[in-house]
Write a protein that holds these residues in place. Structure first.
Motif, PDB file in Angstrom:
ATOM      1  N   UNK A  94      17.036  27.267  42.836  1.00 47.41           N
ATOM      2  CA  UNK A  94      15.398  27.221  42.448  1.00 47.41           C
ATOM      3  C   UNK A  94      14.871  25.671  42.905  1.00 47.41           C
ATOM      4  N   UNK A  95      14.400  25.563  44.146  1.00 52.24           N
ATOM      5  CA  UNK A  95      14.151  24.170  44.618  1.00 52.24           C
ATOM      6  C   UNK A  95      13.126  23.856  43.763  1.00 52.24           C
ATOM      7  N   UNK A  96      13.269  22.416  43.814  1.00 51.34           N
ATOM      8  CA  UNK A  96      12.238  21.526  43.231  1.00 51.34           C
ATOM      9  C   UNK A  96      11.804  21.848  41.849  1.00 51.34           C
ATOM     10  N   UNK A  97      12.231  22.510  41.028  1.00 47.17           N
ATOM     11  CA  UNK A  97      11.758  22.891  39.615  1.00 47.17           C
ATOM     12  C   UNK A  97      12.263  22.004  38.519  1.00 47.17           C
ATOM     13  N   UNK A  98      13.262  21.330  38.931  1.00 46.06           N
ATOM     14  CA  UNK A  98      13.581  20.206  37.679  1.00 46.06           C
ATOM     15  C   UNK A  98      12.815  19.194  37.640  1.00 46.06           C
ATOM     16  N   UNK A  99      12.396  18.694  36.628  1.00 42.99           N
ATOM     17  CA  UNK A  99      11.578  17.382  36.495  1.00 42.99           C
ATOM     18  C   UNK A  99      12.305  16.101  35.922  1.00 42.99           C
ATOM     19  N   UNK A 100      13.322  16.347  35.315  1.00 41.81           N
ATOM     20  CA  UNK A 100      13.959  15.162  34.444  1.00 41.81           C
ATOM     21  C   UNK A 100      15.477  15.691  34.287  1.00 41.81           C
ATOM     22  N   UNK A 101      16.327  15.009  35.338  1.00 40.03           N
ATOM     23  CA  UNK A 101      15.983  14.377  36.409  1.00 40.03           C
ATOM     24  C   UNK A 101      15.557  15.384  37.545  1.00 40.03           C
ATOM     25  N   UNK A 102      14.853  14.687  38.380  1.00 41.01           N
ATOM     26  CA  UNK A 102      14.204  15.694  39.561  1.00 41.01           C
ATOM     27  C   UNK A 102      15.194  16.170  40.402  1.00 41.01           C
ATOM     28  N   UNK A 103      14.953  17.548  40.744  1.00 36.51           N
ATOM     29  CA  UNK A 103      16.048  18.070  41.949  1.00 36.51           C
ATOM     30  C   UNK A 103      15.911  19.551  41.890  1.00 36.51           C
ATOM     31  N   UNK A 104      16.815  20.073  42.267  1.00 35.22           N
ATOM     32  CA  UNK A 104      16.866  21.613  42.558  1.00 35.22           C
ATOM     33  C   UNK A 104      17.976  21.980  41.361  1.00 35.22           C
ATOM     34  N   UNK A 105      17.391  23.189  40.868  1.00 37.06           N
ATOM     35  CA  UNK A 105      18.349  23.811  39.831  1.00 37.06           C
ATOM     36  C   UNK A 105      18.980  24.759  40.336  1.00 37.06           C
TER      37      UNK A 105
END
Length: 309
Positions: free
Chosen positions: A32-43
């Motif tokens: 799942x691209x760009x869904x993580x906020x903290x830390x930022x990144x892909x899940x």
């Protein structure tokens, strides 16, 4: 099988996917691209058979994911999937025999904290065992074994010695080195209070106790029982079996001896205090030696099975 959730920073997300899709032990991969906020990144989530989990986790840590991302590992109780079955067949070895070092380091590390709860459980277990000694009641000894929390630090000590993890060894020794004396000191005070209240007395310790006097009489069988308890404890940990019941087996060789020593000190019975203390030292040494040898043998056997597979 283990379920792993990764938060991969942008710099490493593609590398993570390449590593996972190329590994035969991995299945059920999602991104799942760009869904993580903290830390930022892909899940990125995937399942991995236990036989190949250590290598996969090593690769992820080699990419620095645990530094600026995250790696979360969970056990899978059931996986109804042909893909999972194929992954298990492709990787040599059996999952029940696989040692996932990252998992047991984390698991045992959490058990080494010298917390108020740890000291409370240790004290309660020792006092219960002390009363069981005075009353010559094995059921109370069993109860103290259930409550005793020392299995965690003992297992962590074995893992720390085998993996050369100084922080695990240090924290385990502190927990054991403080926990047992605190439990025993409070037990001495408890025995004095119970004696003052006329609930127990010195004659109960000196009277024949056919059901519990084995606790302070160390012999060759003490070493054997402690050694077997150490083997069983580590196997329960590494094979993901229920560790609570095995912890009871560990306690049979530790908490009662500590309690008997405390009672003997409270009443000034020197011979019994020394015998109980020796029993405790022998059993602790046997448990640690057995745990270390078990882990070393497991590591050797697993490496050979991986090479021959």
């Amino acid at each position: 099988m283990l379920h792993v959730r990764v938060i991969a920073p942008k710099r490493a997300a593609d590398q993570v996917m390449d590593a996972l899709t190329a590994d035969q032990a991995v299945t059920h991969v999602t991104r799942s691209p760009d869904v993580a906020l903290s830390p930022p990144g892909d899940v990125i989530e995937f399942d991995v058979v236990r036989e190949g989990a250590s290598l996969v986790l090593d690769r992820l840590r080699g990419l620095g994911i645990d530094d600026d991302g995250a790696i979360v590992v969970e056990r899978v109780d059931a996986a109804l999937s042909a893909s999972a079955r194929r992954a298990a067949r492709r990787v040599p070895g059996l999952g029940v025999d696989a040692v996932v070092w990252h998992e047991i380091e984390q698991q045992t590390g959490e058990e080494t904290a010298l917390s108020a709860s740890f000291l409370a459980f240790m004290t309660i277990a020792t006092v219960i065992a002390a009363i069981g000694v005075l009353l010559d009641q094995p059921i109370l000894i069993v109860g103290s074994m259930v409550v005793g929390p020392e299995f965690g630090p003992l297992a962590a000590l074995c893992v720390g010695l085998v993996r050369a993890k100084k922080y695990l060894v240090r924290r385990s020794l502190i927990a054991l080195g403080v926990g047992f004396p605190v439990g025993m000191i409070i037990t001495v005070a408890a025995v004095w209070l119970l004696t003052a209240a006329d609930l127990v007395d010195r004659s109960m310790l000196l009277a024949p106790r056919p059901l519990t006097d084995f606790i302070w009489r160390p012999d060759a069988l003490s070493w054997v029982i402690g050694f077997l308890g150490g083997v069983a404890g580590i196997l329960s940990l590494t094979s993901a079996k229920a560790g609570t019941l095995v912890g009871v087996l560990i306690s049979v060789t530790t908490v009662p001896a500590a309690a008997n020593a405390a009672v003997a000190v409270a009443y000034g019975v020197r011979e019994e205090a020394l015998g109980s203390a020796l029993q405790l030292v022998i059993n602790l040494a046997a448990i640690v030696l057995a745990g270390v040898l078990t882990l070393l043998v497991q590591r050797l056997v697993w490496r050979r099975s991986q090479r021959t597979g």
